[in-house]
Design a protein around this motif. Structure first.
Motif, PDB file in Angstrom:
ATOM      1  N   ASN A 107     118.944  23.064  38.537  1.00 31.70           N
ATOM      2  CA  ASN A 107     117.779  22.391  39.138  1.00 31.70           C
ATOM      3  C   ASN A 107     116.643  23.374  39.391  1.00 31.70           C
ATOM      4  OD1 ASN A 107     119.102  19.938  39.099  1.00 31.70           O
ATOM      5  ND2 ASN A 107     119.885  20.149  41.183  1.00 31.70           N
ATOM      6  N   GLN A 108     116.997  24.590  39.830  1.00 32.33           N
ATOM      7  CA  GLN A 108     115.961  25.613  40.017  1.00 32.33           C
ATOM      8  C   GLN A 108     115.315  25.985  38.689  1.00 32.33           C
ATOM      9  OE1 GLN A 108     118.128  28.811  42.032  1.00 32.33           O
ATOM     10  NE2 GLN A 108     116.910  28.478  43.871  1.00 32.33           N
ATOM     11  N   LEU A 109     116.147  26.139  37.665  1.00 33.58           N
ATOM     12  CA  LEU A 109     115.629  26.524  36.352  1.00 33.58           C
ATOM     13  C   LEU A 109     114.661  25.487  35.796  1.00 33.58           C
ATOM     14  CD1 LEU A 109     118.728  27.985  34.475  1.00 33.58           C
ATOM     15  CD2 LEU A 109     116.528  29.109  34.785  1.00 33.58           C
ATOM     16  N   LEU A 110     115.016  24.219  35.949  1.00 25.86           N
ATOM     17  CA  LEU A 110     114.212  23.152  35.345  1.00 25.86           C
ATOM     18  C   LEU A 110     112.887  22.945  36.064  1.00 25.86           C
ATOM     19  CD1 LEU A 110     117.001  20.559  34.463  1.00 25.86           C
ATOM     20  CD2 LEU A 110     115.883  22.249  32.985  1.00 25.86           C
ATOM     21  N   THR A 111     112.698  23.591  37.234  1.00 26.45           N
ATOM     22  CA  THR A 111     111.395  23.503  37.908  1.00 26.45           C
ATOM     23  C   THR A 111     110.417  24.544  37.381  1.00 26.45           C
ATOM     24  OG1 THR A 111     112.089  25.023  39.678  1.00 26.45           O
ATOM     25  CG2 THR A 111     112.484  22.663  40.032  1.00 26.45           C
ATOM     26  N   LEU A 112     110.895  25.486  36.567  1.00 22.90           N
ATOM     27  CA  LEU A 112     110.030  26.545  36.050  1.00 22.90           C
ATOM     28  C   LEU A 112     109.086  25.996  34.978  1.00 22.90           C
ATOM     29  CD1 LEU A 112     112.579  29.498  35.721  1.00 22.90           C
ATOM     30  CD2 LEU A 112     111.117  28.905  37.658  1.00 22.90           C
ATOM     31  N   ASP A 113     107.971  26.669  34.814  1.00 22.48           N
ATOM     32  CA  ASP A 113     106.953  26.263  33.843  1.00 22.48           C
ATOM     33  C   ASP A 113     107.440  26.588  32.435  1.00 22.48           C
ATOM     34  OD1 ASP A 113     104.733  25.801  32.305  1.00 22.48           O
ATOM     35  OD2 ASP A 113     103.329  26.785  33.676  1.00 22.48           O
ATOM     36  N   GLU A 114     107.609  25.544  31.610  1.00 22.87           N
ATOM     37  CA  GLU A 114     108.128  25.744  30.256  1.00 22.87           C
ATOM     38  C   GLU A 114     107.131  26.470  29.364  1.00 22.87           C
ATOM     39  OE1 GLU A 114     109.999  22.425  28.353  1.00 22.87           O
ATOM     40  OE2 GLU A 114     110.634  21.568  30.262  1.00 22.87           O
ATOM     41  N   GLU A 115     105.866  26.458  29.755  1.00 27.99           N
ATOM     42  CA  GLU A 115     104.879  27.190  28.970  1.00 27.99           C
ATOM     43  C   GLU A 115     105.090  28.701  29.118  1.00 27.99           C
ATOM     44  OE1 GLU A 115     102.514  26.088  26.877  1.00 27.99           O
ATOM     45  OE2 GLU A 115     103.439  24.114  27.113  1.00 27.99           O
ATOM     46  N   ILE A 116     105.607  29.101  30.272  1.00 25.87           N
ATOM     47  CA  ILE A 116     105.866  30.524  30.523  1.00 25.87           C
ATOM     48  C   ILE A 116     107.294  30.894  30.119  1.00 25.87           C
ATOM     49  CG2 ILE A 116     105.959  32.320  32.304  1.00 25.87           C
ATOM     50  CD1 ILE A 116     103.905  30.701  33.891  1.00 25.87           C
ATOM     51  N   TYR A 117     108.243  30.075  30.549  1.00 31.29           N
ATOM     52  CA  TYR A 117     109.668  30.326  30.271  1.00 31.29           C
ATOM     53  C   TYR A 117     110.132  29.307  29.227  1.00 31.29           C
ATOM     54  CZ  TYR A 117     108.931  32.771  34.679  1.00 31.29           C
ATOM     55  OH  TYR A 117     108.435  33.576  35.669  1.00 31.29           O
ATOM     56  N   LYS A 118     109.911  29.643  27.966  1.00 26.17           N
ATOM     57  CA  LYS A 118     110.064  28.672  26.886  1.00 26.17           C
ATOM     58  C   LYS A 118     111.518  28.351  26.544  1.00 26.17           C
ATOM     59  CE  LYS A 118     105.696  30.203  24.833  1.00 26.17           C
ATOM     60  NZ  LYS A 118     104.934  29.052  25.305  1.00 26.17           N
ATOM     61  N   ASP A 119     112.451  29.191  26.930  1.00 27.33           N
ATOM     62  CA  ASP A 119     113.850  28.979  26.525  1.00 27.33           C
ATOM     63  C   ASP A 119     114.725  28.474  27.675  1.00 27.33           C
ATOM     64  OD1 ASP A 119     113.606  31.328  27.918  1.00 27.33           O
ATOM     65  OD2 ASP A 119     115.059  32.439  26.720  1.00 27.33           O
ATOM     66  N   ILE A 120     114.116  27.839  28.665  1.00 30.94           N
ATOM     67  CA  ILE A 120     114.891  27.335  29.810  1.00 30.94           C
ATOM     68  C   ILE A 120     115.960  26.352  29.337  1.00 30.94           C
ATOM     69  CG2 ILE A 120     114.789  26.003  31.944  1.00 30.94           C
ATOM     70  CD1 ILE A 120     111.903  26.957  32.253  1.00 30.94           C
ATOM     71  N   ASN A 121     115.543  25.371  28.533  1.00 28.17           N
ATOM     72  CA  ASN A 121     116.489  24.324  28.104  1.00 28.17           C
ATOM     73  C   ASN A 121     117.616  24.909  27.256  1.00 28.17           C
ATOM     74  OD1 ASN A 121     115.253  22.077  29.363  1.00 28.17           O
ATOM     75  ND2 ASN A 121     113.676  22.040  27.789  1.00 28.17           N
ATOM     76  N   SER A 122     117.298  25.890  26.442  1.00 28.39           N
ATOM     77  CA  SER A 122     118.358  26.491  25.619  1.00 28.39           C
ATOM     78  C   SER A 122     119.341  27.268  26.484  1.00 28.39           C
ATOM     79  CB  SER A 122     117.751  27.402  24.553  1.00 28.39           C
ATOM     80  OG  SER A 122     117.108  28.519  25.140  1.00 28.39           O
ATOM     81  N   ILE A 123     118.845  27.894  27.575  1.00 33.36           N
ATOM     82  CA  ILE A 123     119.747  28.601  28.499  1.00 33.36           C
ATOM     83  C   ILE A 123     120.707  27.608  29.141  1.00 33.36           C
ATOM     84  CG2 ILE A 123     119.847  29.825  30.713  1.00 33.36           C
ATOM     85  CD1 ILE A 123     117.249  31.232  29.953  1.00 33.36           C
ATOM     86  N   VAL A 124     120.171  26.461  29.583  1.00 34.36           N
ATOM     87  CA  VAL A 124     121.015  25.443  30.206  1.00 34.36           C
ATOM     88  C   VAL A 124     122.010  24.892  29.196  1.00 34.36           C
ATOM     89  CG1 VAL A 124     121.019  23.157  31.286  1.00 34.36           C
ATOM     90  CG2 VAL A 124     119.266  24.829  31.918  1.00 34.36           C
ATOM     91  N   ASN A 129     132.767  15.527  31.869  1.00 31.95           N
ATOM     92  CA  ASN A 129     131.581  15.647  32.724  1.00 31.95           C
ATOM     93  C   ASN A 129     130.436  16.319  31.984  1.00 31.95           C
ATOM     94  OD1 ASN A 129     132.979  14.474  34.825  1.00 31.95           O
ATOM     95  ND2 ASN A 129     133.503  16.411  35.799  1.00 31.95           N
ATOM     96  N   ILE A 130     130.755  17.414  31.302  1.00 30.12           N
ATOM     97  CA  ILE A 130     129.722  18.134  30.556  1.00 30.12           C
ATOM     98  C   ILE A 130     129.182  17.264  29.436  1.00 30.12           C
ATOM     99  CG2 ILE A 130     129.286  20.106  29.050  1.00 30.12           C
ATOM    100  CD1 ILE A 130     129.487  20.870  31.944  1.00 30.12           C
ATOM    101  N   SER A 131     130.086  16.556  28.762  1.00 31.61           N
ATOM    102  CA  SER A 131     129.666  15.684  27.664  1.00 31.61           C
ATOM    103  C   SER A 131     128.725  14.592  28.142  1.00 31.61           C
ATOM    104  CB  SER A 131     130.901  15.059  27.007  1.00 31.61           C
ATOM    105  OG  SER A 131     130.520  14.132  26.010  1.00 31.61           O
ATOM    106  N   ASN A 132     129.008  14.052  29.322  1.00 33.00           N
ATOM    107  CA  ASN A 132     128.156  12.981  29.860  1.00 33.00           C
ATOM    108  C   ASN A 132     126.814  13.503  30.362  1.00 33.00           C
ATOM    109  OD1 ASN A 132     130.027  10.934  29.390  1.00 33.00           O
ATOM    110  ND2 ASN A 132     131.081  11.304  31.315  1.00 33.00           N
ATOM    111  N   ASP A 133     126.815  14.747  30.903  1.00 29.20           N
ATOM    112  CA  ASP A 133     125.595  15.279  31.515  1.00 29.20           C
ATOM    113  C   ASP A 133     124.659  15.964  30.522  1.00 29.20           C
ATOM    114  OD1 ASP A 133     126.528  14.376  33.929  1.00 29.20           O
ATOM    115  OD2 ASP A 133     127.316  16.323  34.577  1.00 29.20           O
ATOM    116  N   TYR A 134     125.210  16.452  29.422  1.00 31.89           N
ATOM    117  CA  TYR A 134     124.395  17.230  28.494  1.00 31.89           C
ATOM    118  C   TYR A 134     124.577  16.721  27.068  1.00 31.89           C
ATOM    119  CZ  TYR A 134     124.442  20.375  32.495  1.00 31.89           C
ATOM    120  OH  TYR A 134     124.333  20.890  33.760  1.00 31.89           O
ATOM    121  N   ASN A 135     123.515  16.648  26.352  1.00 32.19           N
ATOM    122  CA  ASN A 135     123.563  16.225  24.957  1.00 32.19           C
ATOM    123  C   ASN A 135     123.798  17.454  24.094  1.00 32.19           C
ATOM    124  OD1 ASN A 135     123.330  14.781  22.584  1.00 32.19           O
ATOM    125  ND2 ASN A 135     121.086  14.875  22.565  1.00 32.19           N
TER     126      ASN A 135
END
Length: 785
Positions: A501-518, A540-546
């Protein structure tokens, strides 16, 4: 009486014209002190006495408050404290010895009538502090019945003597403008308006050639020329001064300036003469310490750096004057900068601590030194000089933004990260759209993240500290990002997802690889869970993440999804493998696909997939996928396709023979035969049911199968088989009603075989089993025939 001023005269003026002055004097070899308190408006002062009528304190009250705080005052006789209470300003005077309060009502130089006043308020109060006897005043007690006659001095004035010179003679000073001009000169000098000083001095000399301030004017002229580096005029003016005012208190300073002037124009021999006079005649003067510096400069200019350094150190070590110390340290820093940056930096930091404003004296040289420290990677020293210079510059100065930026960048390279952050933020506050915004932002982003010398645990702890301390700043955001990357790098996948949740609040324009880290962390958690068979975590992981794993993980995902009932996931995994080029893989996934479709009721797909799988199976009986025949039969059964069930049971029978698992399947086909009145089907598959039950000593389909077979054998008049089937129930536990039915049917088949005695016995057993059942009534009727 001999009276002389002993200590000081102190005046304090505030917003409401309050004036406090302290005089110390001596009368008959006894010291005393007077405190005068004056204001434009009348105020009250009162003595506070103890039980022995000794004055322990004097308190004065004022209706107005001073604009500035009055510092605590104290001498050998009393101390003065201040207090504000309920809007009233108080002065509290506490004696160390004895004390006397007196109002000052009359001016003896002006008033013609005086008397002993008894007043509670006055514009002027005098307090006398003394040790034994009250000085100068006859303080005899006055009887209460005495009359306070006034004294008239209109005919006989009191003698009044003004200022006295050193011989005790009156000084007659004509009030002229040279006094005001002299004060202006001092003011101009302090404000560094040196040209104005010279002009005014020349004007005074022309207008008042016999001014009392001639020595002071000449003294200031020398100082101004020295500041302007006009050394020839320093020398010419000093010659006059030294000749005419040889006993003046400013002689040591003039000697030092004269020696320095000669050295600066290259007349070192003449300079030496004045240095010798300075050091021999005024050894303990602060200007001798200045002389060490000036002599050091002269020696350094002629190559005597070693001797010069010794002189600078002597000046620094001996002096208690902050300007001398700063100048000596500055020269030492310059002398050492090319040989020992560490030692040179030490002296600079001493100046920064004691007198940072010193660097403005030679801004260019200071900035050159600053850049030399940068070249030598002494960033802390360079940033300290930069701050000192910035404090003296206006913000509209051309150098201000560059210096502000450089200081921030230099501090960022030191351990002083918090100070660096403050400098960086200061730049952004002053220059929101400044020239160096990107460069400074880059420095801020990397400010706290050079942690290469720490282990993983220490790095994480440092990041946590930054996240907490700078939660509303880009530093905190960077710490969140760097921590997540570190956790991922160390395969601490669950910890990354915990901070998702903390990671996903970061600006994707600055931190472009947030989603790949998750996503990568989710994949890591899923793989770990698959290895340890933690199927719920997998789901659980399968349901929460594609997420999509490589094919090698398909078996584990399929097993977990089937176990957890996530048929959508299991169907997706199986479906993508149906076209596998590996025949064994295709058979495996076809079989799994059949199981999923059967579980989810996709029966048409089960039939198609089952037929595809059957076509791929070579040796059916040894195949691990032979269970497909049972799935196919069960599918037909659920679809109520009786004819296909009959065909499918043949294959089941071929593959498995008589298997207890197929008991219900045979029974269901037998039921189809019964419904169709097809005694052959009933006899074939009912017989199979009985064989399986007999071999397993288990009779879950009894007495249904026996009653059905009995009927079919009876229909084809095979009474002996019917007798065998119905009699087999004798050893099977039945309900009363079923037992009654069994015995009735037994009696019936005996009758068909003309075995009447046995039939009668069987009928009676039917009645005995359950006399109230319908079968008992039929048996009773048959028995009576």
């Amino acid at each position: 009486m001999f009276k002389w001023i002993l200590l000081l005269l102190l005046s304090i003026r505030t917003l409401f014209a309050l004036e406090i002055s302290i005089n110390s004097a001596q009368e008959n070899h006894q010291k005393f002190s007077t405190l005068h308190i004056q204001d434009k408006e009348k105020f009250v002062c009162q003595e506070i006495k103890n039980d022995f009528l000794v004055t322990t304190k004097i308190v004065c009250a004022f209706s107005k408050q001073p604009e500035k705080t009055i510092q605590k005052l104290q001498n050998d006789f009393f101390k003065i404290d201040t207090l504000v209470k309920k809007g009233t300003f108080f002065l509290s005077i506490t004696p160390f010895h004895k004390i006397k309060l007196m109002p000052v009502v009359f001016d003896l130089t002006k008033d013609e009538t005086i008397y002993q006043p008894e007043v509670a308020i006055s514009k002027h109060w005098m307090i006398i502090g003394y040790s034994d006897e009250l000085p100068l005043i006859n303080n005899k007690p006055r009887p209460e019945i005495a009359i306070n006659f006034p004294y008239y001095s209109d005919k006989e004035k009191f003698p009044y003597v003004g200022g006295l010179d050193i011989e005790g003679n009156p000084v007659y000073i004509k009030k002229v403008d040279d006094v005001k001009d002299y004060l202006k000169i001092k003011k101009f000098f302090k404000e560094e308006k040196y040209e104005y000083c010279l002009e005014l001095i020349d004007e005074i000399f022309q207008s008042y050639p016999n001014t009392l301030f001639k020595a002071e004017m000449t003294y200031y002229k020398i100082k101004v020329y020295a500041r302007l580096k006009d050394f020839d005029n320093v020398i010419s003016s000093a010659k006059i001064y030294l000749r005419e005012y040889s006993s003046d208190e400013n002689i040591p300073e003039v000697l030092s300036l004269t020696a320095n002037a000669y050295s600066k124009i290259g007349l070192n021999t003449d300079a030496d003469y004045f240095f010798d006079r300075l050091f021999s005649e005024h050894e303990n003067s602060v200007y001798s310490q200045w002389g060490y510096i000036y002599l050091g400069e002269m020696l350094e200019g002629s190559g005597g750096t070693t001797k010069a350094v010794k002189l600078y150190k002597r000046a620094l070590n001996e002096t208690r004057d902050i300007d001398v110390a700063a100048t000596a340290a500055y020269h030492l820093a310059l002398a050492k900068i090319n040989y020992s940056l560490d030692e040179s930096s030490k002296y600079i930091m001493q100046i920064v601590k004691a007198k940072p404003s010193y660097f403005k004296n030679d801004m260019k040289k200071s900035m050159d030194m600053m850049n030399m420290y940068v070249d030598g990677m002494k960033y802390e020293t360079a940033s300290a000089i930069a701050k000192a210079i910035l404090d003296e510059l206006d913000k509209d100065n051309d150098e201000y933004e560059i210096l502000l930026k450089n200081r921030a960048l230099w501090l960022a390279k030191t351990p002083k990260k918090k100070e660096a952050l403050a400098a960086i933020n200061n730049y952004f506050e002053v220059y929101k759209d400044g020239t160096f915004v990107d460069e400074v932002q880059t420095a801020k982003d990397g400010l706290f993240f050079d942690t290469s010398d720490l282990n993983t645990t220490a790095k994480i702890a440092e990041y946590n500290k930054l996240i907490e301390e700078y939660k509303d700043d880009s530093i905190g955001e960077r710490a969140i990002y760097e921590k997540a990357k570190l956790l991922l790098e160390n395969k601490m996948y669950s910890d990354v997802l915990y901070s998702k949740n903390q990671l996903l609040t970061l600006d994707e324009e600055i931190y472009k690889d947030i989603n790949s880290i998750v996503t990568d962390s989710a994949i890591g958690v899923m793989k770990s869970a698959l290895k340890s068979k933690e199927c719920q975590e997998v789901l659980n992981i399968s349901n929460d993440y594609n997420i999509t794993l490589s094919d090698k993980w398909d078996d584990g995902i399929y097993e977990c999804s089937m176990m957890g009932g996530d048929y959508q996931l299991s169907r997706k995994i199986a479906g993508k493998n149906l076209k596998s080029k590996d025949l064994d893989e295709r058979k495996k996934w076809l079989y799994r696909y059949i199981k999923i479709d059967f579980a989810t009721g996709n029966y048409s797909d089960v039939i198609d997939a089952s037929n595809d799988l059957i076509s791929l199976i070579d040796n059916v009986k040894s195949s691990k996928y032979k269970d497909v025949y049972r799935y196919l039969f069960d599918t037909y059964q659920r679809l109520e396709k009786s004819q296909e069930m009959i065909s499918a049971i043949v294959d089941v029978q071929k593959v498995y023979g008589l298997d207890y698992k197929d008991l219900d399947r045979y029974a269901s086909v037998m039921s189809i035969g019964s419904d169709k009145k097809d005694d052959n089907i009933v006899i074939e598959y009912g017989g199979e049911v009985m064989k399986i039950q007999t071999s397993s000593s288990s009779h879950p389909q009894s007495p249904f199968v026996e009653f059905t077979l009995y009927q079919s054998f009876t229909n084809i008049q095979n009474y002996n088989k019917a007798l065998e089937v119905i009699k087999s129930l004798d050893t099977v536990e039945l309900s009363k009603s079923d037992r009654s039915r069994q015995k009735y049917l037994l009696g019936t088949v005996y009758s068909k075989l003309w075995r009447d005695e046995e039939a009668t016995k069987a009928y009676q057993e039917s009645i005995d089993a359950d006399s109230t059942s319908a079968w008992a009534k039929l048996a009773q009727g048959a028995k009576e025939i």
